[in-house]
Design a protein around this motif. Structure first.
Motif, PDB file in Angstrom:
ATOM      1  N   ASN A 112       1.545 -12.332   1.837  1.00  0.00           N
ATOM      2  CA  ASN A 112       2.462 -11.640   2.389  1.00  0.00           C
ATOM      3  C   ASN A 112       3.960 -11.664   2.096  1.00  0.00           C
ATOM      4  O   ASN A 112       4.728 -11.067   2.253  1.00  0.00           O
ATOM      5  CB  ASN A 112       2.116 -11.431   3.818  1.00  0.00           C
ATOM      6  N   ALA A 115       7.590 -11.375  -2.623  1.00  0.00           N
ATOM      7  CA  ALA A 115       8.119 -10.100  -2.988  1.00  0.00           C
ATOM      8  C   ALA A 115       7.793  -9.702  -4.434  1.00  0.00           C
ATOM      9  O   ALA A 115       8.363  -8.408  -4.779  1.00  0.00           O
ATOM     10  CB  ALA A 115       9.835 -10.269  -3.068  1.00  0.00           C
ATOM     11  N   ASN A 117       4.297  -9.302  -7.623  1.00  0.00           N
ATOM     12  CA  ASN A 117       3.062  -9.725  -8.017  1.00  0.00           C
ATOM     13  C   ASN A 117       3.389 -10.750  -9.382  1.00  0.00           C
ATOM     14  O   ASN A 117       4.000 -10.319 -10.353  1.00  0.00           O
ATOM     15  CB  ASN A 117       2.174  -8.260  -8.558  1.00  0.00           C
ATOM     16  N   GLU A 168      -0.105  -1.768 -11.253  1.00  0.00           N
ATOM     17  CA  GLU A 168       0.864  -2.448 -10.591  1.00  0.00           C
ATOM     18  C   GLU A 168       1.667  -3.475 -11.475  1.00  0.00           C
ATOM     19  O   GLU A 168       0.996  -3.728 -12.908  1.00  0.00           O
ATOM     20  CB  GLU A 168       0.103  -3.604  -9.710  1.00  0.00           C
ATOM     21  N   ARG A 185       3.484  -8.333  -1.676  1.00  0.00           N
ATOM     22  CA  ARG A 185       3.905  -7.220  -0.966  1.00  0.00           C
ATOM     23  C   ARG A 185       3.776  -5.670  -1.705  1.00  0.00           C
ATOM     24  O   ARG A 185       3.318  -4.935  -1.009  1.00  0.00           O
ATOM     25  CB  ARG A 185       5.329  -7.332  -0.035  1.00  0.00           C
ATOM     26  N   PRO A 186       4.392  -5.805  -2.979  1.00  0.00           N
ATOM     27  CA  PRO A 186       4.349  -4.508  -3.581  1.00  0.00           C
ATOM     28  C   PRO A 186       3.034  -4.036  -3.676  1.00  0.00           C
ATOM     29  O   PRO A 186       2.670  -2.722  -3.168  1.00  0.00           O
ATOM     30  CB  PRO A 186       4.773  -4.805  -5.205  1.00  0.00           C
ATOM     31  N   TRP A 187       2.049  -4.547  -3.984  1.00  0.00           N
ATOM     32  CA  TRP A 187       0.545  -4.254  -4.105  1.00  0.00           C
ATOM     33  C   TRP A 187      -0.106  -4.097  -2.530  1.00  0.00           C
ATOM     34  O   TRP A 187      -0.506  -3.069  -2.456  1.00  0.00           O
ATOM     35  CB  TRP A 187      -0.321  -5.275  -4.714  1.00  0.00           C
ATOM     36  N   ILE A 188       0.383  -4.891  -1.633  1.00  0.00           N
ATOM     37  CA  ILE A 188      -0.230  -4.666  -0.523  1.00  0.00           C
ATOM     38  C   ILE A 188       0.241  -3.541   0.107  1.00  0.00           C
ATOM     39  O   ILE A 188      -0.504  -2.419   0.925  1.00  0.00           O
ATOM     40  CB  ILE A 188       0.105  -5.880   0.672  1.00  0.00           C
ATOM     41  N   HIS A 189       1.662  -3.225   0.067  1.00  0.00           N
ATOM     42  CA  HIS A 189       2.175  -1.892   0.673  1.00  0.00           C
ATOM     43  C   HIS A 189       1.716  -0.715  -0.181  1.00  0.00           C
ATOM     44  O   HIS A 189       1.291   0.297   0.376  1.00  0.00           O
ATOM     45  CB  HIS A 189       3.801  -2.110   0.449  1.00  0.00           C
ATOM     46  N   ASN A 190       1.630  -0.776  -1.433  1.00  0.00           N
ATOM     47  CA  ASN A 190       0.978   0.398  -2.326  1.00  0.00           C
ATOM     48  C   ASN A 190      -0.404   0.780  -1.886  1.00  0.00           C
ATOM     49  O   ASN A 190      -0.778   1.858  -1.935  1.00  0.00           O
ATOM     50  CB  ASN A 190       0.871   0.131  -3.797  1.00  0.00           C
ATOM     51  N   LYS A 192      -1.331   0.304   1.180  1.00  0.00           N
ATOM     52  CA  LYS A 192      -1.540   0.607   2.510  1.00  0.00           C
ATOM     53  C   LYS A 192      -2.457  -0.371   3.169  1.00  0.00           C
ATOM     54  O   LYS A 192      -3.356   0.313   4.057  1.00  0.00           O
ATOM     55  CB  LYS A 192      -1.815   1.904   2.890  1.00  0.00           C
ATOM     56  N   LEU A 194      -3.916  -4.029   5.099  1.00  0.00           N
ATOM     57  CA  LEU A 194      -3.497  -5.174   6.186  1.00  0.00           C
ATOM     58  C   LEU A 194      -4.236  -6.236   5.904  1.00  0.00           C
ATOM     59  O   LEU A 194      -5.359  -6.633   6.507  1.00  0.00           O
ATOM     60  CB  LEU A 194      -3.628  -4.727   7.836  1.00  0.00           C
TER      61      LEU A 194
END
Length: 197
Positions: A112, A115, A117, A168, A185-190, A192, A194
């Motif tokens: 997390n 910032a 990958n 990605e 975070r880019p992958w986690i947010h894309n 969606k 947790l």
């Protein structure tokens, strides 16, 4: 104009109730290689690979329950029964295997706090990719301790996680880490998602 994706994960959408047919997840893409990683042991589960496997089997990790609340947003619920097989204190990172490109990559850290990958150069090489496949860039990554590292370049590759295919971007660096890839975070947010250990 981009179309919005609809997902029925975690919702009860049986055809009998709502006359809506649930979407079928696409099958995972085939992989031509498996990239493993061998590293030292953990303070928690022992010093050898066999001890780590034994500890993992004994732990009997359970999945979280995702329900749907009144506002149709998914709720993530943990109760005391989720903790009964977890050794305290829980200090493990979230390490997964993930299809990336045409390879199954093992030992991927989900972070997390990252910032970007990040892919190690050794992983890039083991995947059979050439320098010509990456876009040469001279960007600097800065760690939490202020240490800087220049990336060799970037590459965009498809990833597949539980029915979701995403393209990605990975920053390629030449360092020796205990992970093949760090998914930030880019992958986690894309996705969606947790992430949770």
């Amino acid at each position: 104009m981009a179309s919005k994706k609809t997902s029925y994960v975690g919702k009860d959408v049986s055809p009998r109730r709502n006359n809506v047919t649930p979407l079928r997840q696409p099958p995972p893409p085939p992989h031509h290689k498996v990239i493993n990683f061998i590293s030292g042991g953990s303070d928690i589960c022992g010093s050898t690979y066999s001890q780590a496997k034994r500890a993992s089997r004994e732990t009997d990790i359970r999945f979280t329950q995702v329900g749907v609340g009144n506002n149709n947003l998914p709720s993530l619920i943990f109760d005391e029964s989720e903790k009964k097989n977890i050794r305290e204190p829980q200090q493990d990172g979230l390490v997964i295997s993930l299809p990336v490109g045409n390879c199954l990559i093992k030992r991927i850290l989900v972070d997390n706090e990252s910032a970007a990958n990040i892919m190690m150069l050794s992983t890039f090489t083991q995947m059979g990719l050439a320098e010509s496949d990456m876009i040469k860039k001279s960007t600097t990554l800065v760690g939490l301790n202020g240490e800087t590292k220049h990336i060799l370049g970037e590459i965009t590759l498809p990833t597949y996680a539980q029915g979701v295919n995403l393209l990605e971007k990975f920053c390629i660096i030449d360092v020796d880490l205990t992970y093949n890839i760090i998914m930030g975070r880019p992958w986690i947010h894309n996705l969606k998602a947790l992430p949770s250990t």
